[in-house]
Design a protein around this motif. Structure first.
Motif, PDB file in Angstrom:
ATOM      1  N   VAL A 261       4.526 -20.635 -43.842  1.00 13.70           N
ATOM      2  CA  VAL A 261       4.801 -21.870 -43.117  1.00 13.70           C
ATOM      3  C   VAL A 261       5.432 -21.572 -41.761  1.00 13.70           C
ATOM      4  O   VAL A 261       4.999 -22.095 -40.736  1.00 13.70           O
ATOM      5  CB  VAL A 261       5.715 -22.799 -43.941  1.00 13.70           C
ATOM      6  N   ILE A 262       6.443 -20.701 -41.760  1.00 14.23           N
ATOM      7  CA  ILE A 262       7.167 -20.493 -40.507  1.00 14.23           C
ATOM      8  C   ILE A 262       6.309 -19.833 -39.438  1.00 14.23           C
ATOM      9  O   ILE A 262       6.505 -20.083 -38.248  1.00 14.23           O
ATOM     10  CB  ILE A 262       8.473 -19.674 -40.720  1.00 14.23           C
ATOM     11  N   GLN A 263       5.319 -19.035 -39.838  1.00 12.00           N
ATOM     12  CA  GLN A 263       4.542 -18.355 -38.800  1.00 12.00           C
ATOM     13  C   GLN A 263       3.684 -19.335 -38.003  1.00 12.00           C
ATOM     14  O   GLN A 263       3.277 -19.051 -36.877  1.00 12.00           O
ATOM     15  CB  GLN A 263       3.702 -17.226 -39.387  1.00 12.00           C
ATOM     16  N   ASP A 264       3.458 -20.528 -38.548  1.00  6.21           N
ATOM     17  CA  ASP A 264       2.711 -21.542 -37.791  1.00  6.21           C
ATOM     18  C   ASP A 264       3.511 -22.070 -36.608  1.00  6.21           C
ATOM     19  O   ASP A 264       2.950 -22.646 -35.688  1.00  6.21           O
ATOM     20  CB  ASP A 264       2.325 -22.711 -38.703  1.00  6.21           C
ATOM     21  N   TYR A 265       4.826 -21.926 -36.650  1.00  8.77           N
ATOM     22  CA  TYR A 265       5.680 -22.456 -35.585  1.00  8.77           C
ATOM     23  C   TYR A 265       6.164 -21.372 -34.630  1.00  8.77           C
ATOM     24  O   TYR A 265       6.880 -21.654 -33.694  1.00  8.77           O
ATOM     25  CB  TYR A 265       6.888 -23.185 -36.203  1.00  8.77           C
ATOM     26  N   ASP A 266       5.780 -20.146 -34.903  1.00  7.34           N
ATOM     27  CA  ASP A 266       6.185 -19.018 -34.055  1.00  7.34           C
ATOM     28  C   ASP A 266       4.964 -18.604 -33.244  1.00  7.34           C
ATOM     29  O   ASP A 266       3.985 -18.110 -33.799  1.00  7.34           O
ATOM     30  CB  ASP A 266       6.704 -17.873 -34.935  1.00  7.34           C
ATOM     31  N   SER A 267       5.035 -18.814 -31.933  1.00  8.90           N
ATOM     32  CA  SER A 267       3.821 -18.687 -31.115  1.00  8.90           C
ATOM     33  C   SER A 267       3.229 -17.284 -31.126  1.00  8.90           C
ATOM     34  O   SER A 267       2.011 -17.128 -31.219  1.00  8.90           O
ATOM     35  CB  SER A 267       4.109 -19.119 -29.675  1.00  8.90           C
ATOM     36  N   ASP A 268       4.069 -16.234 -31.045  1.00  5.74           N
ATOM     37  CA  ASP A 268       3.488 -14.883 -30.991  1.00  5.74           C
ATOM     38  C   ASP A 268       3.335 -14.256 -32.375  1.00  5.74           C
ATOM     39  O   ASP A 268       2.722 -13.203 -32.524  1.00  5.74           O
ATOM     40  CB  ASP A 268       4.311 -13.964 -30.078  1.00  5.74           C
ATOM     41  N   LYS A 269       3.909 -14.902 -33.401  1.00  8.77           N
ATOM     42  CA  LYS A 269       3.801 -14.434 -34.788  1.00  8.77           C
ATOM     43  C   LYS A 269       4.240 -12.979 -34.949  1.00  8.77           C
ATOM     44  O   LYS A 269       3.727 -12.238 -35.786  1.00  8.77           O
ATOM     45  CB  LYS A 269       2.382 -14.644 -35.318  1.00  8.77           C
ATOM     46  N   MET A 270       5.217 -12.597 -34.140  1.00 13.72           N
ATOM     47  CA  MET A 270       5.843 -11.274 -34.254  1.00 13.72           C
ATOM     48  C   MET A 270       7.265 -11.479 -34.761  1.00 13.72           C
ATOM     49  O   MET A 270       8.083 -12.128 -34.100  1.00 13.72           O
ATOM     50  CB  MET A 270       5.850 -10.557 -32.906  1.00 13.72           C
ATOM     51  N   PHE A 271       7.551 -10.969 -35.960  1.00 12.78           N
ATOM     52  CA  PHE A 271       8.829 -11.240 -36.603  1.00 12.78           C
ATOM     53  C   PHE A 271       9.699  -9.989 -36.681  1.00 12.78           C
ATOM     54  O   PHE A 271       9.290  -8.999 -37.306  1.00 12.78           O
ATOM     55  CB  PHE A 271       8.606 -11.757 -38.031  1.00 12.78           C
ATOM     56  N   PHE A 300       9.838  -5.518 -34.520  1.00 10.85           N
ATOM     57  CA  PHE A 300       8.914  -6.624 -34.786  1.00 10.85           C
ATOM     58  C   PHE A 300       7.779  -6.203 -35.721  1.00 10.85           C
ATOM     59  O   PHE A 300       7.247  -5.092 -35.612  1.00 10.85           O
ATOM     60  CB  PHE A 300       8.325  -7.156 -33.475  1.00 10.85           C
ATOM     61  N   CYS A 301       7.415  -7.114 -36.622  1.00  4.29           N
ATOM     62  CA  CYS A 301       6.278  -6.930 -37.517  1.00  4.29           C
ATOM     63  C   CYS A 301       5.222  -7.966 -37.166  1.00  4.29           C
ATOM     64  O   CYS A 301       5.551  -9.120 -36.850  1.00  4.29           O
ATOM     65  CB  CYS A 301       6.697  -7.103 -38.978  1.00  4.29           C
ATOM     66  N   ALA A 302       3.952  -7.564 -37.246  1.00  5.37           N
ATOM     67  CA  ALA A 302       2.856  -8.463 -36.866  1.00  5.37           C
ATOM     68  C   ALA A 302       2.537  -9.402 -38.021  1.00  5.37           C
ATOM     69  O   ALA A 302       1.900  -9.007 -39.003  1.00  5.37           O
ATOM     70  CB  ALA A 302       1.628  -7.648 -36.472  1.00  5.37           C
TER      71      ALA A 302
END
Length: 478
Positions: A261-271, A300-302
């Motif tokens: 769910v959260i990756q939909d709100y993170d524009s670069d999806k790098m965590f 960061f992880c992709a």
């Protein structure tokens, strides 16, 4: 899908407004459809066992909100009547809008203790609640002296319109005489029972979470994983870190469920993903904020897949140890929140997801870290895995009162959401994600709105005296 609602009524006696110390007076369970179709739903209150709660009733009024403007008020009083025998008065205000059924309460201010010249904290009232979007519609404002018994003493009242308040407060401050009609009839030469001063009455747009996201605000998620010894030896099937032949453990399940769910709100999806509480190579010193990809310059992880891969790679290379310290990773993310604050824009908001087995060692330091972070564009989500005692986590989640540091400093706002994973383990993953992220939209909006920061790409605030309505965009994560 039927949307169920529950309304609970309490008598709050404690200063911290804790529901745990309050007396339960009764509840009502109904559906959203019942409220909407009735417009005004009145029902008797019942106890938890559904027996009658005395003669108490509850009335719920509903209207569709089609206007997302709010009115910001700054209000004070002067020379209000003295109502208390041993002191002055404890004044508060009630705002009423004109409805078909009569005057309808829309807002109540806080009580200012023992003061005949009170200054109330600034507050906001939705334009639709205040006057239905019609700036010429009558608004009644009552002033009372608060009594613990609930039988408040009437000081005075006046009727005005939003248009009058805004026009009069544009130059200096709008002043309205507070009139007690009974006192006026009895007392010769009665002038008033004090004056209410409206120093500010400004209509602004009330931005939603969707407005901020679509307007360019970046939500930055950081994931922190508990690698302390209390989780158990990862090679043992009893360990929370044990990965079964199907590739499953509670940590991985929580990462997947929330992460998708959260990756939909993170524009670069790098965590950025960190571990804490383990001894790590090559020094084998305990570390409380190590990147699980072992690359400090680029943690960061992709995507969530990258986080899962890094976790699989990290687990056999570290030694689970302790203690369980939350404060280093909270302070780590707070550092970036502090940098974002310097830009004075709504460009960046940070969310730290901590997945833990619930045993915490540095409670005092963690409380201080959360209190400090409450002043920053930041939220903390704690997902508890395993079956440990999570009372410490519940304490950090300030839903039942204001969290304070060990030194007594209060959090500016509630930024912690705690969710026990096992309550959702056998349900759909969407239920866990919804519960975990339920408070984030309001936390984002409340932070930026209190600092008067609009979305980076947005229209100017709507003009104060326009009565036109604007569609209210849907809110995410509901």
């Amino acid at each position: 899908m039927v949307q169920k609602l529950k309304f609970e009524v309490y008598d709050i006696d404690s200063g911290n407004h804790s529901l745990q110390e309050a007396d339960f007076l009764g509840e009502l369970e109904c559906t959203l459809g019942q409220v909407v179709s009735s417009k005004k739903l009145s029902r008797p209150l019942v106890m938890k066992d559904k027996s009658p709660a005395g003669k108490g009733t509850i009335t719920v009024c509903a209207e569709e909100r089609t206007d997302n403007r709010v009115v910001e008020f700054e209000v004070s009083g002067r020379k209000l009547d003295k109502k208390d025998f041993f002191g002055k008065s404890d004044p508060f205000l009630e705002f009423y809008k004109q409805a078909e059924s009569g005057w309808q309460l829309t807002h109540r201010t806080e009580v200012v203790k023992n003061n005949l010249n009170p200054i109330w904290r600034p507050f906001r009232i939705p334009l639709q609640s205040l006057c239905g979007g019609d700036v010429e519609k009558s608004i009644k404002i009552d002033c009372y002296d608060y009594n613990n018994s609930g039988s408040h003493d009437f000081i005075g009242s006046f009727v005005t319109t939003l248009s009058q308040m805004q026009q009069a407060s544009q130059t200096y401050a709008a002043e309205f005489e507070c009139i007690n009609s009974k006192k006026k009839q009895k007392k010769k030469g009665y002038k008033n029972s004090g004056v209410i001063i409206v120093k500010q009455c400004k209509t602004v747009k009330d931005y939603t979470f969707l407005d901020y996201i679509m307007g360019g605000c970046q939500i930055n998620f950081t994931i922190a994983i508990d690698f302390t010894g209390s989780n158990g030896d990862p090679s043992s099937p009893q360990s929370l870190h044990y990965i079964n032949p199907g590739g499953y453990n509670e940590y991985l399940a929580a990462i997947w469920a929330v992460g998708n769910v959260i990756q939909d709100y993170d524009s670069d999806k790098m965590f950025p993903a960190f571990g804490f509480g383990a001894k790590i190579p090559p020094s084998w010193q305990v570390c409380h904020e190590f990147p699980i990809n072992f690359n400090p310059s680029d943690p960061f992880c992709a995507g969530i897949e990258g986080v899962v891969q890094a976790y699989h790679h990290c687990l056999p290379q570290v030694k689970l140890y302790g203690p369980t310290n939350f404060s280093p990773i909270i302070n780590h993310v707070a550092h970036f929140g502090r940098q974002a604050m310097q830009q004075e824009t709504a460009m960046q908001y940070y969310v730290l997801l901590i997945i833990t087995d619930g045993v915490i060692t540095d409670m005092d330091e963690t409380r201080s870290a959360i209190v400090n972070a409450s002043r920053l564009p930041m939220s903390v989500i704690i997902v508890g895995v395993g079956g440990a005692d999570f009372s410490a986590m519940e304490f950090l989640d300030g839903d039942d009162g204001i969290l304070r540091s060990a030194a007594g400093e209060a959090a500016m706002r509630d930024i912690v959401q705690f969710v026990p994973f096992r309550q959702f383990q056998n349900g759909p993953s969407e239920m866990l994600a919804q519960s975990v992220l339920a408070e984030v939209p309001d936390q984002v909006v409340s932070f930026f709105s209190t600092r008067r920061l609009k979305p980076p790409r947005s229209d100017e605030p709507l003009p104060g005296l326009s009565a036109s309505t604007h569609p209210h965009p849907p809110t995410l994560l509901q």
